[in-house]
Design a protein around this motif. Sequence first.
Motif, mmCIF file in Angstrom:
data_model
loop_
_atom_site.group_PDB
_atom_site.id
_atom_site.type_symbol
_atom_site.label_atom_id
_atom_site.label_comp_id
_atom_site.label_asym_id
_atom_site.label_seq_id
_atom_site.Cartn_x
_atom_site.Cartn_y
_atom_site.Cartn_z
ATOM 1 N N PRO A 153 1.333 -1.350 -0.620
ATOM 2 C CA PRO A 153 -0.115 -0.058 0.144
ATOM 3 C C PRO A 153 0.930 0.677 -0.206
ATOM 4 C CG PRO A 153 -0.431 -1.497 1.570
ATOM 5 C CD PRO A 153 0.204 -1.846 1.098
ATOM 6 N N PRO A 155 0.926 4.926 0.562
ATOM 7 C CA PRO A 155 0.226 5.972 1.678
ATOM 8 C C PRO A 155 0.304 7.438 0.866
ATOM 9 C CG PRO A 155 2.866 5.255 3.188
ATOM 10 C CD PRO A 155 2.580 4.651 1.500
ATOM 11 N N SER A 163 -5.342 16.794 8.274
ATOM 12 C CA SER A 163 -4.738 15.366 8.837
ATOM 13 C C SER A 163 -5.361 15.215 10.117
ATOM 14 C CB SER A 163 -3.447 15.549 8.387
ATOM 15 O OG SER A 163 -2.984 16.502 9.270
ATOM 16 N N PRO A 181 -11.121 12.264 12.522
ATOM 17 C CA PRO A 181 -10.203 12.642 12.099
ATOM 18 C C PRO A 181 -11.488 13.356 10.657
ATOM 19 C CG PRO A 181 -9.645 10.290 12.631
ATOM 20 C CD PRO A 181 -10.816 10.776 13.164
ATOM 21 N N ARG A 184 -12.581 12.191 7.677
ATOM 22 C CA ARG A 184 -13.272 10.831 7.350
ATOM 23 C C ARG A 184 -14.623 11.644 7.503
ATOM 24 N NH1 ARG A 184 -12.133 5.674 8.828
ATOM 25 N NH2 ARG A 184 -10.058 5.074 8.893
ATOM 26 N N TYR A 250 -11.133 8.336 -0.573
ATOM 27 C CA TYR A 250 -10.898 6.983 0.468
ATOM 28 C C TYR A 250 -9.298 7.101 0.257
ATOM 29 C CZ TYR A 250 -12.776 3.787 3.480
ATOM 30 O OH TYR A 250 -13.266 3.047 4.138
ATOM 31 N N PRO A 252 -6.774 8.516 1.210
ATOM 32 C CA PRO A 252 -5.646 9.521 2.903
ATOM 33 C C PRO A 252 -6.460 8.059 3.618
ATOM 34 C CG PRO A 252 -6.440 11.147 1.437
ATOM 35 C CD PRO A 252 -7.216 9.714 0.925
ATOM 36 N N ILE A 253 -7.577 7.221 3.722
ATOM 37 C CA ILE A 253 -8.027 6.641 4.804
ATOM 38 C C ILE A 253 -7.039 5.238 4.823
ATOM 39 C CG2 ILE A 253 -10.258 5.726 5.503
ATOM 40 C CD1 ILE A 253 -11.855 7.788 4.837
ATOM 41 N N LEU A 254 -6.946 5.062 3.784
ATOM 42 C CA LEU A 254 -6.663 3.821 3.299
ATOM 43 C C LEU A 254 -5.514 3.355 2.663
ATOM 44 C CD1 LEU A 254 -7.001 1.023 4.937
ATOM 45 C CD2 LEU A 254 -8.760 0.246 3.068
ATOM 46 N N PRO A 255 -4.108 3.281 2.872
ATOM 47 C CA PRO A 255 -3.013 3.506 1.590
ATOM 48 C C PRO A 255 -3.351 2.496 0.502
ATOM 49 C CG PRO A 255 -2.307 3.359 4.246
ATOM 50 C CD PRO A 255 -3.557 3.272 4.462
#
Lengths: 273, 357
Positions: A153, A155, A163, A181, A184, A250, A252-255
């Motif tokens: 993954p 980043p 952030s 966050p 989100r 999405y 930045p939430i899940l690499p």
Amino acid sequence: MDAFLLQILNGLGKGGAYALIALGLTLVFGTLGVVNFAHGALFMLGAFCAVSLQNILTISKKVKDESITFFDAYKEQPYLEIWWGDFGTFIIDWSVPISILLAIPIMLLVGIAMERGLIRHFYKRPHAEQVLVTFGLAIVLQEIIKSMFGANPIPTPAPDIVSGSATIGVMLGLSADVVYPWWRLIYLLFSGVVIFAVFAFLQFTTFGMVVRVGMHDRETVGLLGINVERRFTVVFGIAAVVAGLAGVMYAPILPPGYHIGMDFLVLSSWLWL
Amino acid sequence: MKPPALKGNGVLGKKVEYVTGDTQTKSDAARASAKRMIEKDGVLMVTGASFSGVAIAVQGLCQEMGIIFMAGLTHSNDTTGKDKRRYGFRHFFNTEMSGAALGPVLEKEFGNDRVAYHLTADYTWGWSQEGSIKKYTEALGWKTKAAVRTPLGAGDFSQYITPVLKSGADVLVLNHYGKDMVNSLTQAVQFGLRDKQVNGKDFQIVVPLFSRLMAQGASENIKGIFGSSNWNWSLQDEGSKAFVKSFGQEYGFPPSQAAHTCYVQTILYADACERVGTFAPPQVIKALEGFKFDGMGNGATEYRAEDHQCFKDVLVVRGNQNPSSKFDLLEVVQEVPRAQVEYPANMLGGDLGPYEV
């Protein structure tokens, strides 16, 4: 109460991504009658639009790293920072939101190419065959991304300013410990806006009206001299854009990794069903 | 390596050739791949695995088929504990050793009045690490608020992290590795855990097993976070320097601890064959059992005969606050001596099984 609120927000945030993917699945099934299991891969391609733009914006000048004496290693400074200083840093920092601009035309083209190049040959075939071919397509797209970007993954952070976490507890008169966050929350808002925009497009425009009527009675719309097939192709493109934008935001939430689309597809399919 | 038996002309005068397979980090895929290597390609030794579940599965297969398995990156106690096998050897350290090494450092840094909350990957390694860290932190006086199991590859850990915010815990222990660790740590930071104060203390996150590749994935979020490591490329002994130089010239970046342990394992196997003058597994196994060596980066090391676990110094590391290069992500806080992390051979159970299969 605090824990309940946080879990509601978790559910809504993740549900936003599922809803955006399921929205595309519904559009494609409603207009073209095709079960598109490659839709998760479109989400993944969107996330990799963000990764690609980040890679492009951080193309760097390599300078020998003198702190490493064992082998030739290099320090990297992005050309944008060298040329434009703080403004260059700002652009790199905002690469994820900026990549929305890149993702829209790319995903539209990918969607149209997918529909014209492959999917249209399966309109009149059984759903089982549609599932097989689109699932196969998803695997091919995954492997292409894996060969280009590797299996790990990558980043892809949100802009610095968003952030951290919002103190929603203070805002809502609850405990100061209740934080969530910012990104989100932005994603939640973003999914709502996109869902509303697609709804408004289909409900309040002539194009949308033709598509809706075409879904009910394709033959009659065709007899009126309207090229309904072309409109459905555009709808496929729009569905691809929606999935792609869901993926971009999405990141930045899940690499993003090559498997991210498949992870989302299964639950989205249930939502769609 | 000292003492060396290898002469630089292959192993017993034979050129080494290899085949590779993708374990997909799945036990069944790994067993199928190793079986193909043994039956179709006729390999004499199997090495690798980047996941304890895979290592244990392949080790069991190798025992059944009479092929030596030199384990790669596997950190669960079970690999050389309840699932140990005569044909399996592990150079990498384990969770028991991580706990023993980290405990005193955590006490020194965070005190002995702490409340820990564990998020644990739900498989053999996660359970093993959770158990070891609980054992050593509770011995310090820490309390364990909760230990929550998370599915492997969960991706989004928000539903597991939000309960931590109001739990009253002031330390989050992430028993995650690889992609799970990158995601859970990043999300824990996004949820503001590192900025929190609980029970009048700064909230802390601990990642008991660290690697440079994970640190790279988690980026800025790892700064200041404590963990343990089998080896780090910044070590200044001659063996490590030579390996880093050679690896760096080939690939342009320093080796990971996984690359290091697989390299050492391969050298150890080759050296053992050379010493006994045969590839026959029972003799090679006997040559490895109780073998003492030095010069491979962790000081004086011994392959304990009773459980095939290597005993050597363990590194306690911390995410580097001021990295001098893009590779300088982990700072070695302490090289914990072997004596502090050693435990009785029968403590983790298991049975090695026979030499002849």
